[in-house]
Design a protein around this motif. Structure first.
Motif, PDB file in Angstrom:
ATOM      1  N   GLN A   1     -22.228 -61.799 -19.623  1.00 35.29           N
ATOM      2  CA  GLN A   1     -21.828 -62.140 -20.998  1.00 35.29           C
ATOM      3  C   GLN A   1     -21.979 -60.944 -21.908  1.00 35.29           C
ATOM      4  O   GLN A   1     -22.947 -60.170 -21.976  1.00 35.29           O
TER       5      GLN A   1
ATOM      6  N   PHE B   1     -18.013 -63.811 -17.990  1.00 38.48           N
ATOM      7  CA  PHE B   1     -17.456 -63.573 -16.673  1.00 38.48           C
ATOM      8  C   PHE B   1     -18.032 -64.454 -15.827  1.00 38.48           C
ATOM      9  O   PHE B   1     -19.398 -64.588 -15.845  1.00 38.48           O
TER      10      PHE B   1
ATOM     11  N   THR C   1     -12.603 -65.118 -16.647  1.00 39.58           N
ATOM     12  CA  THR C   1     -13.174 -64.649 -17.854  1.00 39.58           C
ATOM     13  C   THR C   1     -12.689 -65.430 -19.089  1.00 39.58           C
ATOM     14  O   THR C   1     -11.668 -65.932 -19.198  1.00 39.58           O
TER      15      THR C   1
ATOM     16  N   ARG D   1     -11.018 -59.040 -23.849  1.00 41.91           N
ATOM     17  CA  ARG D   1     -11.200 -58.772 -22.236  1.00 41.91           C
ATOM     18  C   ARG D   1     -10.550 -57.714 -21.742  1.00 41.91           C
ATOM     19  O   ARG D   1     -11.287 -57.200 -20.588  1.00 41.91           O
TER      20      ARG D   1
ATOM     21  N   ILE E   1     -19.093 -57.066 -12.249  1.00 39.51           N
ATOM     22  CA  ILE E   1     -17.584 -57.503 -12.295  1.00 39.51           C
ATOM     23  C   ILE E   1     -16.877 -56.842 -11.343  1.00 39.51           C
ATOM     24  O   ILE E   1     -16.177 -57.517 -10.615  1.00 39.51           O
TER      25      ILE E   1
END
Length: 119
Positions: free
Chosen positions: A8, A23, A32, A48, A70
């Motif tokens: 986060q 995420f 997301t 984002r 990610i």
């Protein structure tokens, strides 16, 4: 497989508001969310997109290193394909905008210079 929280981030909006971007993985698919007005409505969210493209200039939290969590889940995903398409379209748009701005200036100059020459 169940939902798993990856990371986060807190980002600053254009007016100084703080937004939380989260995420998660759901059955291996990256999702997301963002707390900005666009986020909950399923609309385009620049916060984002900025993080997904490596932008950290508006990052208020001190965990930019977590963006690396990610990347393995982004590669080859539907989100990555859409992000690449968006990035390409944005570059084309920006190029076209610069070209249009130049053309407007030339047209304005030509109209003004014609008026002066005719006057």
């Amino acid at each position: 497989m169940r939902s798993k929280h990856l990371c986060q981030f807190v980002v600053l909006g254009s007016k100084g508001d703080e937004y939380r971007i989260r995420f998660d993985l759901d059955n291996g698919v990256l999702f997301t969310t963002c707390t900005c007005q666009a986020g909950p409505n399923g609309s385009y969210c620049k916060h984002r997109v900025s993080l997904l493209t490596g932008g950290v200039s508006d990052l208020a939290s001190k965990n930019s290193h977590e963006l690396a969590l990610i990347l393995p889940h982004l590669a080859g995903s539907r989100l990555k394909v859409a992000l690449d398409e968006f990035t390409e379209a944005a570059e084309i748009h920006d190029t076209a905008k610069r070209r249009l701005d130049k053309a407007k200036k030339k047209l304005t100059d030509a109209m003004f210079n014609n008026r002066v020459a005719d006057g």
